[in-house]
Design a protein around this motif. Sequence first.
Motif, PDB file in Angstrom:
ATOM      1  N   VAL A   1      10.895  46.228  21.721  1.00  0.00           N
ATOM      2  CA  VAL A   1      10.122  45.426  22.648  1.00  0.00           C
ATOM      3  C   VAL A   1       9.455  44.049  22.162  1.00  0.00           C
ATOM      4  O   VAL A   1       9.426  42.863  22.814  1.00  0.00           O
ATOM      5  CB  VAL A   1       9.046  46.353  23.425  1.00  0.00           C
ATOM      6  CG1 VAL A   1       7.755  45.471  24.093  1.00  0.00           C
ATOM      7  CG2 VAL A   1       9.448  47.427  24.048  1.00  0.00           C
ATOM      8  N   GLU A   2       8.999  44.179  20.982  1.00  0.00           N
ATOM      9  CA  GLU A   2       8.562  43.016  20.217  1.00  0.00           C
ATOM     10  C   GLU A   2       9.352  41.806  20.232  1.00  0.00           C
ATOM     11  O   GLU A   2       9.160  40.587  20.380  1.00  0.00           O
ATOM     12  CB  GLU A   2       7.650  43.315  18.876  1.00  0.00           C
ATOM     13  CG  GLU A   2       6.473  44.331  19.096  1.00  0.00           C
ATOM     14  CD  GLU A   2       6.003  44.968  17.816  1.00  0.00           C
ATOM     15  OE1 GLU A   2       6.688  44.720  16.727  1.00  0.00           O
ATOM     16  OE2 GLU A   2       4.802  45.621  17.617  1.00  0.00           O
TER      17      GLU A   2
ATOM     18  N   VAL B   1       9.319  34.529  24.768  1.00  0.00           N
ATOM     19  CA  VAL B   1       8.702  33.601  24.874  1.00  0.00           C
ATOM     20  C   VAL B   1       9.122  32.201  24.116  1.00  0.00           C
ATOM     21  O   VAL B   1       8.954  31.114  24.762  1.00  0.00           O
ATOM     22  CB  VAL B   1       7.630  33.944  23.457  1.00  0.00           C
ATOM     23  CG1 VAL B   1       6.529  32.823  22.941  1.00  0.00           C
ATOM     24  CG2 VAL B   1       6.426  34.901  24.209  1.00  0.00           C
TER      25      VAL B   1
ATOM     26  N   ASP C   1      12.154  41.550  21.831  1.00  0.00           N
ATOM     27  CA  ASP C   1      12.635  40.878  23.272  1.00  0.00           C
ATOM     28  C   ASP C   1      11.502  39.794  23.636  1.00  0.00           C
ATOM     29  O   ASP C   1      11.926  39.050  24.383  1.00  0.00           O
ATOM     30  CB  ASP C   1      12.779  42.059  24.237  1.00  0.00           C
ATOM     31  CG  ASP C   1      13.851  43.166  24.028  1.00  0.00           C
ATOM     32  OD1 ASP C   1      14.927  42.363  23.114  1.00  0.00           O
ATOM     33  OD2 ASP C   1      13.949  44.079  24.403  1.00  0.00           O
ATOM     34  N   THR C   2      10.284  40.348  23.432  1.00  0.00           N
ATOM     35  CA  THR C   2       9.030  39.720  23.961  1.00  0.00           C
ATOM     36  C   THR C   2       9.078  38.231  23.044  1.00  0.00           C
ATOM     37  O   THR C   2       8.810  37.208  23.707  1.00  0.00           O
ATOM     38  CB  THR C   2       7.893  40.300  23.787  1.00  0.00           C
ATOM     39  OG1 THR C   2       7.929  41.566  24.592  1.00  0.00           O
ATOM     40  CG2 THR C   2       6.708  39.414  24.105  1.00  0.00           C
ATOM     41  N   GLU C   3       9.330  38.396  21.932  1.00  0.00           N
ATOM     42  CA  GLU C   3       9.390  36.978  21.056  1.00  0.00           C
ATOM     43  C   GLU C   3      10.432  36.001  21.558  1.00  0.00           C
ATOM     44  O   GLU C   3      10.612  34.840  21.603  1.00  0.00           O
ATOM     45  CB  GLU C   3       9.735  37.338  19.633  1.00  0.00           C
ATOM     46  CG  GLU C   3       8.439  37.978  19.046  1.00  0.00           C
ATOM     47  CD  GLU C   3       8.625  38.399  17.462  1.00  0.00           C
ATOM     48  OE1 GLU C   3       9.657  38.032  16.982  1.00  0.00           O
ATOM     49  OE2 GLU C   3       7.777  38.946  16.813  1.00  0.00           O
TER      50      GLU C   3
END
Length: 320
Positions: free
Chosen positions: A304-305, A312, A307-309
Amino acid sequence: MTDELKDRYDVVVIGGGAAGLSAGLMLARARRTVAVIDAGEPRNAPAKAVHGLFAREGTPPSELLERGRAEVRQFGGHVVAGTVTAAKRGEDGFTVALADGREARARRVLVTTGVVDRLPEIPGLREQWGEGVVHCPYCHGWEIRDRAIGIVATGPFSVHQALLFRQWSEDVVFFLGEQDRPGEEDLEKFAARGIRVVEGPIAKVETADGRIVGVRLADGELVEREALAVATRVEARAGFIGDLGLAAVEHPSGMGEHVPADPFGRTEVPGVWVAGNVTDLSMQVGNVAAAGAMAGAQINMELVEEDTEAAVRVRRQAAS
């Protein structure tokens, strides 16, 4: 099991026991693409039932695994029959190779292959493994309660094992074999608890009608026993991990070899995780399943982290 194996997954879980299936379930429910690859060699295969597992007491191991496979599939995960022979890091993740030539790529790898029990080379001992010969009092103590139990010494941990099994029976004999004699403090504990020490090499385990009747010493004496306990040496079943930059090392307890990891299953190699007995040698089925679930959740959070990075970065590029 299904033979379906796609080219790419978020996570490949190597090992389809309680840890691997629990992790697969957690990841599949998190909407991750996941394959659980199972060689079909569970450690507890010789046992007739799983004990001490909440709400599943007495369930045959094969039934428990089949339920787990069905649950992983229910949420879209794959359960694949096969033996992993290699796992390597590439530019875009990991490639896992099977003995039959199939391959799959993954963003993360979770190793849950468990351990192998190494028993002393005593004639008749292995043939009774999982029946008249056991190792864990919490797994099998109730089933051999009040019987004449013998502890086959294999090292310092055997003293602890003898004191534990004394909780389930008043008739416990400690077979010293060729091991070093316990210290005076331990011998005092044995005496206080009525545990008899029998010295001398063991020739064989005597059986009749498929059951243990005693331990035959090298001098010919037969010490009658109905069940035996032995502290096996356990070794991580993960010959391929060297490709990933990992190695099995001696466990601090002296019980055998394991793959070190943090409490969540994260190893020193980024992207490679472990769970269950392959890292914690003393875990029972319930603990193993919980460790698999924990590792699965932590892997999902890491993804998740990631994918989020990535999202962004895309957003910033579009705005520039």
